[in-house]
Design a protein around this motif. Structure first.
Motif, mmCIF file in Angstrom:
data_model
loop_
_atom_site.group_PDB
_atom_site.id
_atom_site.type_symbol
_atom_site.label_atom_id
_atom_site.label_comp_id
_atom_site.label_asym_id
_atom_site.label_seq_id
_atom_site.Cartn_x
_atom_site.Cartn_y
_atom_site.Cartn_z
ATOM 1 N N ARG A 220 -31.853 -19.266 -6.267
ATOM 2 C CA ARG A 220 -32.688 -18.734 -5.182
ATOM 3 C C ARG A 220 -33.555 -17.576 -5.677
ATOM 4 N N ARG A 221 -32.989 -16.712 -6.492
ATOM 5 C CA ARG A 221 -33.762 -15.587 -7.010
ATOM 6 C C ARG A 221 -34.885 -16.083 -7.915
ATOM 7 N N GLN A 222 -34.586 -17.046 -8.759
ATOM 8 C CA GLN A 222 -35.625 -17.596 -9.626
ATOM 9 C C GLN A 222 -36.709 -18.310 -8.822
ATOM 10 N N LEU A 223 -36.307 -18.965 -7.745
ATOM 11 C CA LEU A 223 -37.293 -19.625 -6.897
ATOM 12 C C LEU A 223 -38.284 -18.617 -6.321
ATOM 13 N N GLN A 224 -37.781 -17.465 -5.874
ATOM 14 C CA GLN A 224 -38.660 -16.450 -5.323
ATOM 15 C C GLN A 224 -39.543 -15.812 -6.393
ATOM 16 N N GLU A 225 -39.029 -15.732 -7.617
ATOM 17 C CA GLU A 225 -39.759 -15.021 -8.661
ATOM 18 C C GLU A 225 -40.714 -15.909 -9.443
ATOM 19 N N THR A 226 -40.369 -17.152 -9.655
ATOM 20 C CA THR A 226 -41.130 -17.986 -10.590
ATOM 21 C C THR A 226 -41.777 -19.206 -9.958
ATOM 22 N N SER A 227 -41.528 -19.506 -8.705
ATOM 23 C CA SER A 227 -42.107 -20.710 -8.111
ATOM 24 C C SER A 227 -43.627 -20.614 -8.072
ATOM 25 N N GLN A 305 -43.743 -22.030 3.613
ATOM 26 C CA GLN A 305 -43.483 -22.484 2.247
ATOM 27 C C GLN A 305 -42.166 -21.929 1.734
ATOM 28 N N GLU A 306 -41.867 -20.683 2.042
ATOM 29 C CA GLU A 306 -40.589 -20.122 1.611
ATOM 30 C C GLU A 306 -39.425 -20.883 2.223
ATOM 31 N N PHE A 307 -39.523 -21.202 3.515
ATOM 32 C CA PHE A 307 -38.442 -21.948 4.157
ATOM 33 C C PHE A 307 -38.340 -23.360 3.586
ATOM 34 N N SER A 308 -39.478 -24.028 3.417
ATOM 35 C CA SER A 308 -39.474 -25.402 2.926
ATOM 36 C C SER A 308 -38.911 -25.493 1.510
ATOM 37 N N LEU A 309 -39.356 -24.606 0.622
ATOM 38 C CA LEU A 309 -38.862 -24.646 -0.753
ATOM 39 C C LEU A 309 -37.388 -24.298 -0.828
ATOM 40 N N GLY A 310 -36.949 -23.377 0.018
ATOM 41 C CA GLY A 310 -35.521 -23.061 0.048
ATOM 42 C C GLY A 310 -34.680 -24.256 0.454
ATOM 43 N N VAL A 315 -31.159 -28.971 -0.999
ATOM 44 C CA VAL A 315 -30.944 -30.423 -1.033
ATOM 45 C C VAL A 315 -30.808 -30.904 -2.475
ATOM 46 N N ALA A 316 -31.670 -30.400 -3.368
ATOM 47 C CA ALA A 316 -31.600 -30.823 -4.764
ATOM 48 C C ALA A 316 -30.295 -30.383 -5.422
ATOM 49 N N VAL A 317 -29.838 -29.171 -5.107
ATOM 50 C CA VAL A 317 -28.569 -28.700 -5.673
ATOM 51 C C VAL A 317 -27.406 -29.536 -5.139
ATOM 52 N N GLN A 318 -27.420 -29.850 -3.853
ATOM 53 C CA GLN A 318 -26.377 -30.711 -3.297
ATOM 54 C C GLN A 318 -26.384 -32.090 -3.956
ATOM 55 N N GLN A 319 -27.587 -32.644 -4.163
ATOM 56 C CA GLN A 319 -27.678 -33.938 -4.839
ATOM 57 C C GLN A 319 -27.161 -33.837 -6.269
ATOM 58 N N TYR A 320 -27.436 -32.729 -6.926
ATOM 59 C CA TYR A 320 -26.937 -32.518 -8.286
ATOM 60 C C TYR A 320 -25.410 -32.470 -8.297
ATOM 61 N N ALA A 383 -32.022 -35.035 -10.008
ATOM 62 C CA ALA A 383 -31.795 -33.800 -9.256
ATOM 63 C C ALA A 383 -32.116 -32.579 -10.113
ATOM 64 N N TRP A 384 -31.744 -32.614 -11.379
ATOM 65 C CA TRP A 384 -32.079 -31.502 -12.277
ATOM 66 C C TRP A 384 -33.595 -31.361 -12.437
ATOM 67 N N VAL A 385 -34.292 -32.485 -12.546
ATOM 68 C CA VAL A 385 -35.758 -32.456 -12.670
ATOM 69 C C VAL A 385 -36.384 -31.814 -11.429
ATOM 70 N N GLU A 386 -35.893 -32.152 -10.257
ATOM 71 C CA GLU A 386 -36.441 -31.595 -9.027
ATOM 72 C C GLU A 386 -36.194 -30.088 -8.954
ATOM 73 N N ILE A 387 -35.012 -29.642 -9.358
ATOM 74 C CA ILE A 387 -34.716 -28.207 -9.349
ATOM 75 C C ILE A 387 -35.625 -27.469 -10.326
ATOM 76 N N GLU A 388 -35.828 -28.040 -11.499
ATOM 77 C CA GLU A 388 -36.717 -27.401 -12.474
ATOM 78 C C GLU A 388 -38.158 -27.388 -11.984
ATOM 79 N N ARG A 389 -38.566 -28.414 -11.263
ATOM 80 C CA ARG A 389 -39.923 -28.432 -10.724
ATOM 81 C C ARG A 389 -40.114 -27.334 -9.682
ATOM 82 N N LEU A 390 -39.094 -27.100 -8.875
ATOM 83 C CA LEU A 390 -39.221 -26.098 -7.824
ATOM 84 C C LEU A 390 -39.322 -24.690 -8.394
ATOM 85 N N ARG A 391 -38.478 -24.388 -9.364
ATOM 86 C CA ARG A 391 -38.507 -23.009 -9.883
ATOM 87 C C ARG A 391 -39.540 -22.829 -10.974
#
Length: 397
Positions: A220-227, A305-310, A315-320, A383-391
């Motif tokens: 979550r922190r990386q998403l806020q900082e690097t997305s 966008q913050e809510f949607s990406l969160g 979802v991606a982490v749960q799928q992972y 799922a890992w690809v989607e998480i990397e795409r988000l952050r």
């Protein structure tokens, strides 16, 4: 000969494919040109206004006595003043636009890399399916040979040979279809990378090579900082705020210096003065209101966008996690048990303790377990690809 071909074929890992895609993809190169255009927009915003030169020439005729006719000329030079408070606001708008463009390009590159990674893992999945299909075909050919020998000696009914022939044909068809899917996946990967990837490439890596994820709080922190998506929306908000500030400052009077020289047959006059635009009728209420509405829109878009990406990250982490649990269960127990059951069934069939149908059932269970394992590994990688795409962590961090 196979060793020579293996040496001749270029080998690529995932990092090498990503570098090739970012260097050779025409779409990525075209997107990067937007950054160059935005930099030039900053230069344009900081440019000083050009002076205006006015020249008039004509003739003068006197209507009364004593006047001298002749040529009349006038030259005027006007230099608009770039007021500091307007100039700084205009440059701030352009710089925020540059930040927004850079973030949009980073988001496009992250999407490109995500598509490439999916195609990369898809090729590995299809190659694993092809390998299993060929192993199944080889096993069925071996089983069919043994059954044919038993049928010839009268130890088994002919029905078993017919069933073995049908299963062998089915295994051959599956292997052929798996080969076609491998070629399709390789073509899609070449298309994602670009012209820099040759047709006879090989991949270095395995489908199980999926990196571990950091804890959820770190994600979550990386998403806020690097997305890059969040960075783009934030830059759009900053640009809208600077645009509103600029529109408000343009309500103030503008100034220009003016110098002129007038000549006629009798008199030469020089003048120097100041031109002031008086904002009497147009108070720029329309542009100011439009800029204020854009600020509100950008703020709402940032919150959405913050809510949607969160939510997408969760979802991606749960799928992972689900795919990881499924892969662990299959690797640690289900596949091994199915393989052991197949070996026991084959051994029992050789000794005449079990029928051929039980061997086929055990093979189907083992085949299905391996297929689920391959699918689970691919879902884990996706799922890992989607998480990397988000952050989308930038290089060097």
């Amino acid at each position: 000969m196979s060793a020579t071909l293996a040496v001749a074929q270029p080998e690529y890992d995932l990092a090498k494919l990503e570098a090739a895609a970012l260097d050779s993809s025409r779409s990525v190169l075209a997107a990067r040109e937007q950054i160059s255009a935005a930099r030039h927009a900053v230069v344009s915003a900081g440019a000083f206004p050009n002076p205006e030169l006015e020249y008039l020439s004509g003739t003068q005729r006197s209507r009364g006595p004593g006047g001298n006719p002749g040529n009349a000329r006038s030259v005027a030079l006007t230099q608009p003043l770039d007021l500091p408070w307007r100039r700084s606001a205009r440059i701030a708008v352009a710089e925020a636009g540059l930040d927004a463009t850079g973030a949009a390009v980073r988001a496009f590159e992250a999407d490109t890399i995500a598509r490439l990674r999916l195609h990369y893992f898809d090729v590995l999945r299809r190659e694993a399916e092809l390998k299993n299909a060929r192993e199944d075909m080889a096993v069925m050919e071996s089983v069919r040979s043994r059954i044919a020998l038993r049928v010839e000696t009268g130890e088994a009914p002919r029905f078993e040979l017919i069933k073995a022939d049908a299963e062998m044909l089915n295994a051959q068809k599956t292997a052929q279809a798996a080969g076609f899917r491998v070629e399709q996946a390789r073509s899609a990967l070449r298309q994602a990378v670009g012209g820099g990837l040759p047709a006879d490439f090989t991949l270095r890596g395995q489908l199980r090579d999926v990196p571990e994820l950091p804890p959820m709080e770190g994600l979550r922190r990386q998403l806020q900082e690097t997305s890059p998506d969040l960075a783009r929306v934030r830059a759009e908000l900053v640009r809208a705020q600077h645009q509103l500030d600029l529109e408000r400052r343009q309500r103030w009077p503008s100034l220009a210096l003016k110098a002129s020289v007038d000549e006629d047959p009798d008199v030469r006059s020089s003048k120097f003065g100041l031109v002031v635009s008086v904002p009497l009728w147009d108070r720029r209420s329309g542009p100011v209101g439009e800029a204020a509405a854009q600020v509100t829109r950008a703020r709402y878009e940032l919150e959405a966008q913050e809510f949607s990406l969160g939510q997408q990250l969760e979802v991606a982490v749960q799928q992972y996690e689900i795919a990881g649990a499924q892969v662990s269960a299959l690797e640690s127990g289900i596949v091994r048990q199915a393989e052991s059951a197949l070996k026991i069934a084959e051994a029992a069939y050789r000794f005449g303790e079990r029928g051929f149908l039980e061997v086929l059932d055990a093979q189907r269970v083992y085949r299905a377990a391996r297929a689920e394992l391959i699918a689970g590994r691919y879902e884990l990688a996706a799922a890992w690809v989607e998480i990397e795409r988000l952050r989308a962590i930038p290089e060097g961090k």
